[in-house]
Design an enzyme around this catalytic site. Sequence first.
Site, PDB file in Angstrom:
ATOM      1  N   ARG A   1      -3.044 -10.182   5.036  1.00 33.11           N
ATOM      2  CA  ARG A   1      -3.436 -10.266   3.610  1.00 33.11           C
ATOM      3  C   ARG A   1      -2.291  -9.742   2.745  1.00 33.11           C
ATOM      4  O   ARG A   1      -1.922  -8.575   2.865  1.00 33.11           O
ATOM      5  CB  ARG A   1      -4.717  -9.441   3.412  1.00 33.11           C
ATOM      6  CG  ARG A   1      -5.292  -9.456   2.014  1.00 33.11           C
ATOM      7  CD  ARG A   1      -6.559  -8.600   1.963  1.00 33.11           C
ATOM      8  NE  ARG A   1      -7.188  -8.645   0.651  1.00 33.11           N
ATOM      9  CZ  ARG A   1      -6.828  -7.871  -0.370  1.00 33.11           C
ATOM     10  NH1 ARG A   1      -5.869  -6.985  -0.242  1.00 33.11           N
ATOM     11  NH2 ARG A   1      -7.446  -7.985  -1.532  1.00 33.11           N
TER      12      ARG A   1
ATOM     13  N   LYS B   1       0.824  -1.212   0.000  1.00 32.79           N
ATOM     14  CA  LYS B   1       0.000   0.000   0.000  1.00 32.79           C
ATOM     15  C   LYS B   1       0.856   1.258   0.000  1.00 32.79           C
ATOM     16  O   LYS B   1       2.040   1.233   0.291  1.00 32.79           O
ATOM     17  CB  LYS B   1      -0.981  -0.052   1.167  1.00 32.79           C
ATOM     18  CG  LYS B   1      -2.078  -1.089   0.844  1.00 32.79           C
ATOM     19  CD  LYS B   1      -3.280  -1.036   1.685  1.00 32.79           C
ATOM     20  CE  LYS B   1      -4.305  -2.033   1.114  1.00 32.79           C
ATOM     21  NZ  LYS B   1      -5.323  -2.422   2.070  1.00 32.79           N
TER      22      LYS B   1
END
Length: 278
Positions: A258, A223
């Site tokens: 994740r 991210k």
Amino acid sequence: MTDVAASGWAGFDLARPLVMGILNATPDSFSGGGATQGPSALIETGLAMRAAGAAIIDVGGESTRPGAAVVPPDIEIARIVPVIGGLARDGVTVSVDTRNAATMRAALDAGARIVNDVSGLRHDPAAAPLVAAAACPVILMHMRGTPATMSAQAVYNDVVADVLAELAATRDAALAAGIAPAAIALDPGFGFAKRGAQNVALLRALPSFRALGHPVLAGVSRKRFIGELAGEPDPARRDPGSIAAALFAAGRGAAIIRVHDVPGTVQALRVWQALADA
Ligand code: HH2
């Protein structure tokens, strides 16, 4: 408080952090889509992730990166059902990453076992009753607005207190819809209506999220805030920084991580766990 590690979730005992592998059947995911590969190549990728140690494969057919195009459920279903069916036939535990009830239904019918909804079952009014009736495990993530509008909503009085309160309200709505407490996992939603330092504050506060009484999922892989911390603009080159954040999350009680890089994260967690056990 319930001892999450002892009570488990989705048939996993959660004594050690689980790795969830990301399998995007999308042409436009922020770190590269997989739709151009076709279902059989995606199934192979998912099987390789399982062989590398992923406990769950998270299959999605709609990118939720900031400003991504909305995908109608029929297209989402066409992208993911063949992939989910193939993985489920091979015994893989599949979660479906969707905000749409019709897609959840089709995915569960195709063999998915877990629903992962970035909107916390708030996007589609039919989603919470469907999950309650299916009695399947569900991941409720925190976000504000939609992928199109969320970036403008990253304004908080106190990011940790505000996200905790909003996620607890999302959880309470799921309970009110008839979803069992033991079916629920929670996720602060890194990068969803959060900017740089807000993500760091939430990562440090994971024990407070765990104190809500459900397993916690951390989705930090590749991210933007990892890129900012690492000085790496290319998402595909952020796996080392993502692994550092994954280990930090595991140390703060995340039960499910994740990730895009399953082999790297599994290896890092094994070493981290062995050292922590000593
Ligand atoms: N992040 C993304 C998608 N789904 N689900 C949960 N529970 N937590 C997350 O942090 C999360 C999620 C975004 O990442 P990715 O799937 O790699 O990208 P895209 O949405 O562009 O397909």
